[in-house]
Design an enzyme around this catalytic site. Structure first.
Site, mmCIF file in Angstrom:
data_model
loop_
_atom_site.group_PDB
_atom_site.id
_atom_site.type_symbol
_atom_site.label_atom_id
_atom_site.label_comp_id
_atom_site.label_asym_id
_atom_site.label_seq_id
_atom_site.Cartn_x
_atom_site.Cartn_y
_atom_site.Cartn_z
ATOM 1 C CE LYS A 85 -7.586 2.414 6.537
ATOM 2 N NZ LYS A 85 -6.493 3.374 6.176
ATOM 3 N NE ARG A 96 -0.390 8.296 5.436
ATOM 4 C CZ ARG A 96 -0.123 7.324 6.711
ATOM 5 N NH1 ARG A 96 0.734 7.303 7.006
ATOM 6 N NH2 ARG A 96 -1.467 6.535 6.785
ATOM 7 C CD GLU A 147 -2.472 1.248 2.786
ATOM 8 O OE1 GLU A 147 -2.905 2.517 3.012
ATOM 9 O OE2 GLU A 147 -2.739 0.501 3.449
#
Length: 208
Positions: free
Chosen positions: A129, A46, A42
């Protein structure tokens, strides 16, 4: 063959949450993780190198690359076009639901409460999640949700370590966990890819 989101979640015991600060780290990092048995990666948005890293990593043999920290609708198509085969978001909004459906990018949305789980489930999301997992209640929360909502499968992320991961992985409604401990910034900065492979091997062994 196209993998379903559930298939992807079951491929690796741990999905590393990756933030790339140096684009030159993308390929050697992906190779190091795959060599250790961690194939699902993943890559978060960011940093400004996120999309470029996704494109580079998706060309590494054996890597199954997704995009993390999806917060804006326009990011879905961009990540898909860069090579991401699944997406992960910290939460779920109507705009993100629409973007996921229009882009065709399978989404693993973040939820924190039973009500959020039910809203996501109503929209067709049964792989979720739990985020942030430990502040949300961790193992106890997942056990509690599993009773009334047994058809939902989770990837808890947030505050989980290699020491606590086994507690989550033994739950019936957990397919994998997310973690950032596989990609320490100091190891990446020093190019110690062999040590990252060792961390990946230890994480892979958690499934057994």
């Amino acid at each position: 063959m196209t993998l379903s989101l559930l298939d992807i979640m079951r491929t690796s015991a741990v999905i590393p949450v990756i933030a790339i600060d140096d684009p030159d780290h993308a390929v050697p990092l992906a190779k190091a993780l795959v060599a250790g048995g961690i194939r699902v990666l993943e890559v978060t948005l960011r940093t400004k190198h996120g999309l470029g890293a996704i494109k580079a990593m998706s060309e590494v043999e054996g890597a199954i690359v997704g995009v993390g920290t999806l917060t804006q609708p326009e990011e879905f198509a961009a990540a898909r076009d860069a090579g991401a085969v699944f997406g992960v978001s910290p939460g779920l909004t109507p705009a993100l639901i629409a973007a996921a459906k229009s882009s065709g990018l399978p989404l693993l949305p973040g939820v924190m409460t039973p009500s959020e789980v039910m809203v996501a489930r109503e929209q067709g999301f049964k792989q979720l999640k739990l985020f942030p997992a430990v502040p949300a209640g961790g193992v106890g929360m997942l056990n509690g949700i599993g009773g009334p909502l047994p058809d939902v499968t989770f990837c808890p992320t947030g505050g989980i370590s290699i020491e606590t991961a086994p507690q989550f992985l033994k739950l019936k409604n957990v397919a994998c966990v997310g973690g950032s401990w596989l990609t320490p910034k100091d190891l990446m900065a020093n190019g110690e890819w062999d040590k990252i492979t060792e961390l990946a091997k230890a994480a892979s062994a958690l499934r057994a």
